[in-house]
Design a protein around this motif. Structure first.
Motif, mmCIF file in Angstrom:
data_model
loop_
_atom_site.group_PDB
_atom_site.id
_atom_site.type_symbol
_atom_site.label_atom_id
_atom_site.label_comp_id
_atom_site.label_asym_id
_atom_site.label_seq_id
_atom_site.Cartn_x
_atom_site.Cartn_y
_atom_site.Cartn_z
ATOM 1 N N ASN A 180 0.854 -1.272 -0.119
ATOM 2 C CA ASN A 180 0.040 0.154 -0.324
ATOM 3 C C ASN A 180 0.753 1.121 0.125
ATOM 4 O O ASN A 180 0.565 2.279 -0.648
ATOM 5 N N ASN A 232 1.235 -12.445 5.213
ATOM 6 C CA ASN A 232 -0.236 -12.696 5.020
ATOM 7 C C ASN A 232 -0.400 -14.047 4.507
ATOM 8 O O ASN A 232 -1.122 -14.830 4.827
ATOM 9 N N GLY A 274 -8.622 -11.393 0.755
ATOM 10 C CA GLY A 274 -8.094 -9.728 0.667
ATOM 11 C C GLY A 274 -7.326 -9.645 -0.639
ATOM 12 O O GLY A 274 -7.453 -8.196 -0.795
ATOM 13 N N ASN A 325 -1.008 -4.440 6.887
ATOM 14 C CA ASN A 325 -2.345 -4.636 6.643
ATOM 15 C C ASN A 325 -3.056 -3.779 7.534
ATOM 16 O O ASN A 325 -4.149 -3.270 6.914
ATOM 17 N N ILE A 326 -2.710 -3.772 8.691
ATOM 18 C CA ILE A 326 -3.546 -3.223 9.768
ATOM 19 C C ILE A 326 -3.735 -1.638 9.552
ATOM 20 O O ILE A 326 -4.782 -0.926 9.884
ATOM 21 N N GLN A 374 -2.974 -0.140 6.438
ATOM 22 C CA GLN A 374 -3.386 0.440 5.314
ATOM 23 C C GLN A 374 -4.421 1.353 5.257
ATOM 24 O O GLN A 374 -5.389 1.369 6.218
ATOM 25 N N HIS A 385 -12.685 1.571 5.604
ATOM 26 C CA HIS A 385 -11.487 0.917 5.820
ATOM 27 C C HIS A 385 -11.251 -0.197 4.977
ATOM 28 O O HIS A 385 -12.412 -0.960 4.747
ATOM 29 N N SER A 418 -9.343 -3.028 4.816
ATOM 30 C CA SER A 418 -8.828 -4.540 5.118
ATOM 31 C C SER A 418 -9.749 -5.481 5.329
ATOM 32 O O SER A 418 -10.825 -5.320 6.094
ATOM 33 N N ASP A 419 -9.772 -6.735 4.869
ATOM 34 C CA ASP A 419 -10.376 -7.822 5.377
ATOM 35 C C ASP A 419 -9.895 -8.664 6.533
ATOM 36 O O ASP A 419 -10.654 -8.785 7.609
ATOM 37 N N CYS A 435 -8.490 -7.305 9.105
ATOM 38 C CA CYS A 435 -8.853 -6.526 10.122
ATOM 39 C C CYS A 435 -10.280 -6.823 10.700
ATOM 40 O O CYS A 435 -10.633 -6.631 11.759
#
Length: 328
Positions: free
Chosen positions: A32, A73, A96, A110-111, A113, A160, A162-163, A165
């Motif tokens: 990202n 991931n 995701g 990921n958290i 992004q 948001h 993210s999947d 999260c």
């Protein structure tokens, strides 16, 4: 692209020290952040590579799991204990992104992004309070089909992306942080902020603070859990609505339930109203639908995204019914 320096930190302490002396962004897989650099949305003077942080997944003494921030991931989704004890998390990660992205992306990245709102990325012609506070939000009166229906404000209606999260929110995950002031933990559900008047402030992290790990508690209900993502196309689109759910049923009644929604808010949305409505009650399609409607009663749709209310309600009902083995 604006010039910047690059340094690879060997541990958290070194990364925090480097972040304390100049305008720095931490970088993991860069899936990202590199995009944001290309678009000149992010303009750090320096990057600190934190892929040298923990990339292990360890069982805790309390029965939970500690997931290092640098875990990729792909490794997270493939981990045996994640797949068997927290299937909702493995499925969310797989939903995701493509395999190539999952191989690069890290848990910590990921958290953190940032939104994929088109107006946020349109640096040439769109107003965005995330990029320039006080400028305005063109999404509110623009094309807002993918935008928020819960927790939004007059300053920002972005969601948001993210999947992962969403699943972490449902699982009561706790984020481990380290910074100049020392170490602390924050529940994942409290890490991201709703937009309010300052959508440019997206998390409760202090300047230079670093995610070092994510902890999952031992959660019996999580063994019966799943993730469903509704999107415009099957191949790696961002969620219109997603549901992370864990359900424990005893003698036909809901003993425990965990619910979170994605694609509907500025942060992963823990559906606590629905959980409260369900606990102790009968595990039926009717009660699941009523709980979903209770959660979405506060929704405030925009011109183009009112369909998300019914879509989210149906998705929640279907997922819970599937887990309970009853008709929706």
């Amino acid at each position: 692209m604006i010039p910047f320096t690059y340094t690879r930190a060997s541990n958290a302490a070194e990364a925090i020290r480097l972040a304390g002396v100049r305008d720095v962004k931490y970088i993991g897989g860069g899936t990202n952040l590199v995009d944001l650099l290309r678009e000149t949305i992010e303009r750090p003077a320096a990057l600190v590579d934190v892929t040298g942080l923990s990339s292990t997944i360890e069982r805790r003494g309390n029965g939970g799991l500690l997931i290092g921030a640098a875990v990729r991931n792909t490794a997270l989704a493939e981990h045996r204990e994640v797949r068997t004890r927290y299937p909702v998390l493995a499925r969310a990660v797989l939903a995701g992104a493509s395999g190539q992205i999952r191989n690069m992306a890290t848990v910590g990245g990921n958290i953190l992004q940032r939104t994929r709102c088109a107006y946020f990325y349109d640096t040439d012609g769109s107003r965005c309070n995330k990029r320039f506070p006080g400028q305005g939000c063109d999404a509110i009166d623009g094309f807002n089909r993918t935008h928020a229906i819960l927790g939004a404000s007059s300053s920002c209606v972005a969601t948001h992306p993210s999947d992962m999260c969403v699943a972490l929110a449902a699982l009561d995950a706790v984020v481990h942080l380290e910074g100049a002031a020392g170490a602390r933990t924050v529940p994942l559900t409290d890490l991201h902020r709703l937009p309010g008047d300052h959508p440019e402030v997206e998390t409760v992290l202090e300047p230079g603070e670093l995610i070092t790990a994510v902890e999952l508690p031992a959660l019996p209900a999580a063994t019966r859990s799943t993730y469903r993502k509704v999107r415009d196309r099957a191949s790696y689109a961002f969620a219109l609505v997603s549901v992370a759910a864990a359900l424990e049923v005893d003698n036909g009644r809901v003993k425990d339930v965990r619910l979170a929604l994605g694609g509907v808010a500025h942060k992963p949305w823990r559906a606590r109203r629905a959980e409260t409505a369900l606990k102790g009650g009968p595990a039926t399609g009717h009660t699941f639908r009523a709980a979903a409607e209770a959660e979405l009663a506060a929704a405030k749709p925009l011109r183009d995204n009112g369909f998300k209310i019914e879509l989210a309600s149906r998705a929640m009902t279907a997922v819970l019914s599937e887990l309970a083995g009853v008709d929706a």
